[in-house]
Write an enzyme that holds these catalytic residues in place. Structure first.
Site, PDB file in Angstrom:
ATOM      1  N   ILE A  53      39.482  75.690 -14.794  1.00  0.00           N
ATOM      2  CA  ILE A  53      38.255  74.685 -15.795  1.00  0.00           C
ATOM      3  C   ILE A  53      38.879  73.505 -16.380  1.00  0.00           C
ATOM      4  O   ILE A  53      40.022  72.921 -16.143  1.00  0.00           O
ATOM      5  CB  ILE A  53      37.892  75.894 -17.622  1.00  0.00           C
ATOM      6  CG1 ILE A  53      39.158  76.260 -18.235  1.00  0.00           C
ATOM      7  CG2 ILE A  53      37.336  76.582 -17.091  1.00  0.00           C
ATOM      8  CD1 ILE A  53      39.093  76.883 -19.309  1.00  0.00           C
ATOM      9  N   CYS A 104      33.755  67.008 -18.441  1.00  0.00           N
ATOM     10  CA  CYS A 104      35.303  66.411 -19.760  1.00  0.00           C
ATOM     11  C   CYS A 104      34.129  65.949 -21.337  1.00  0.00           C
ATOM     12  O   CYS A 104      33.028  65.991 -20.942  1.00  0.00           O
ATOM     13  CB  CYS A 104      35.159  65.238 -19.384  1.00  0.00           C
ATOM     14  SG  CYS A 104      36.126  64.355 -20.553  1.00  0.00           S
ATOM     15  N   THR A 158      39.210  71.486 -20.057  1.00  0.00           N
ATOM     16  CA  THR A 158      39.140  70.638 -21.659  1.00  0.00           C
ATOM     17  C   THR A 158      37.632  71.884 -21.987  1.00  0.00           C
ATOM     18  O   THR A 158      36.728  71.773 -21.574  1.00  0.00           O
ATOM     19  CB  THR A 158      39.900  69.688 -21.892  1.00  0.00           C
ATOM     20  OG1 THR A 158      38.803  69.098 -21.183  1.00  0.00           O
ATOM     21  CG2 THR A 158      41.336  69.227 -21.244  1.00  0.00           C
ATOM     22  N   LEU A 193      38.666  59.415 -20.559  1.00  0.00           N
ATOM     23  CA  LEU A 193      38.039  59.794 -18.764  1.00  0.00           C
ATOM     24  C   LEU A 193      38.642  57.527 -18.496  1.00  0.00           C
ATOM     25  O   LEU A 193      37.758  56.608 -18.015  1.00  0.00           O
ATOM     26  CB  LEU A 193      36.767  58.886 -18.328  1.00  0.00           C
ATOM     27  CG  LEU A 193      36.528  61.095 -18.580  1.00  0.00           C
ATOM     28  CD1 LEU A 193      35.289  60.767 -17.568  1.00  0.00           C
ATOM     29  CD2 LEU A 193      37.571  61.622 -17.300  1.00  0.00           C
TER      30      LEU A 193
END
Ligand SMILES: Cc1cc2nc3c(=O)[nH]c(=O)nc-3n(C[C@H](O)[C@H](O)[C@H](O)COP(=O)(O)O)c2cc1C
Length: 319
Positions: free
Chosen positions: A205, A146, A207, A90
């Site tokens: 969704i 994440c 990952t 991120l």
């Protein structure tokens, strides 16, 4: 605190003959249900604008945080024949910079922009939601799932997901989607908690956590060891998740079904599982056409015409 209301009517740029793909997401009209997924070519205004030119119905920006964040060390990505494992972590310039990118994309992309963000604590979700809303995106997407950032994972428990959604709801008047992970015992329960706490939409969704090892090197390939799997391998998981979320939240609340969609038929399957719109990520980085969204939309249309479907709402599973 209300910031501003979202445009209810969005004038779509229509692809010739593609009226049958027009749809509505949280009151926003889209020319087709294909949405650029967060993190794939969505790091700048230019890339979001490009998604519009390539035929996307809407585009989601890369998730940003309150402060700039560097992300994980390299290597951050493995490509295994259309399946990626990434541990980008991120990385982003922070909301104060990102707001300029979103503003420009909103002004120039010609499609609705969905601004994605994440945080490591509930109060920061509220702060980023309020700040990013100043750029007037059509929608927000709250990344609570994440897998390569354990400190930003709020989708594992209904209580945590609910707290984030309540904070975002109070910080903005722009509709928002909660992005969920399938790595939970009951994704339907998490989705229901998000909707009860103010989410207008569910994205399913993100990952899925995974790992890749180089036996010759006796080493994990990603510097972070673990990452998030996307692309071809996750389509069945995404279909199941969307199906379960639809059963849990009922027919009204929209779902952005995301994961492993490469072709028009994949997108149709996602809609049949219960999705309202379809997120496309890894495929956009791998399909060879100059306008991959247009190509996927055309594949959808030709399937629908051949099979006698007149509108997206007719794409339902026989049960
Ligand atoms: C390189 C890469 C970066 C991503 N970054 C983000 C992100 O910043 N925020 C987010 O919510 N999802 C992120 N995702 C997840 C995608 O938005 C999407 O949910 C996932 O890749 C499944 O869709 P796909 O199989 O079509 O790629 C990322 C995925 C990839 C491959």
């Amino acid at each position: 605190m209300g910031v501003q209301s979202c445009p209810k009517e969005y004038m779509p740029h229509r692809t010739k003959g593609a009226f049958m793909l027009e749809t509505t997401l949280c009151g926003i009209k889209l020319r087709n249900p294909l949405i650029l997924a967060s993190g794939i070519r969505g790091n700048s205004a230019g890339l979001l604008i490009r998604a519009g030119k390539e035929g996307a119905g809407a585009a989601t920006s890369k998730s940003c945080s309150l402060l700039p964040h560097e992300g994980h060390a390299n290597p951050t990505m493995v490509d295994i024949d259309g399946t990626y494992i990434n541990a980008i972590g991120l990385s982003n310039p922070g909301v104060d910079d990102e707001i300029y990118e979103i503003r420009e994309a909103v002004a120039k992309a010609g499609i609705p922009i969905i601004a994605s963000f994440y945080a490591g604590k509930v109060s920061d979700f509220a702060a980023v939601a309020a700040r990013i809303s100043e750029a007037k995106p059509a929608m927000l997407e709250v990344d609570i799932s994440c897998p390569s950032r354990k400190d930003a994972l709020f989708s594992s428990y209904a209580k945590d997901a609910s707290e984030v959604c309540l904070a975002v709801r109070d910080a903005t008047s722009i509709p928002f989607s909660a992005k969920l992970s399938p790595d939970v015992p009951n994704i339907g329960e998490i989705a229901r908690a998000c909707v009860a706490s103010g989410a207008s939409c569910i994205t399913a969704i993100n990952t899925i956590g995974g790992m890749y090892i180089d036996a010759h090197a006796r080493h994990a390939v990603l510097a972070n060891s673990f990452g998030g799997i996307s692309g071809a391998a996750i389509k069945p998981v995404a279909l199941k998740s969307v199906y379960l979320v639809r059963k849990a939240i009922g027919p009204e609340v929209p779902i952005i079904g995301t994961g492993g969609v490469f072709t028009g038929i994949d997108a149709i399957e996602m809609l049949m599982a219960g999705a309202t719109c379809v997120g496309v990520g890894t495929a956009i980085a791998t399909r060879k056409e100059s306008a991959p969204f247009k190509a996927i939309a055309q594949e959808m249309e030709s399937f629908m015409k051949k099979e006698g479907y007149r509108k997206l709402a007719d794409l339902k599973l026989q049960e």
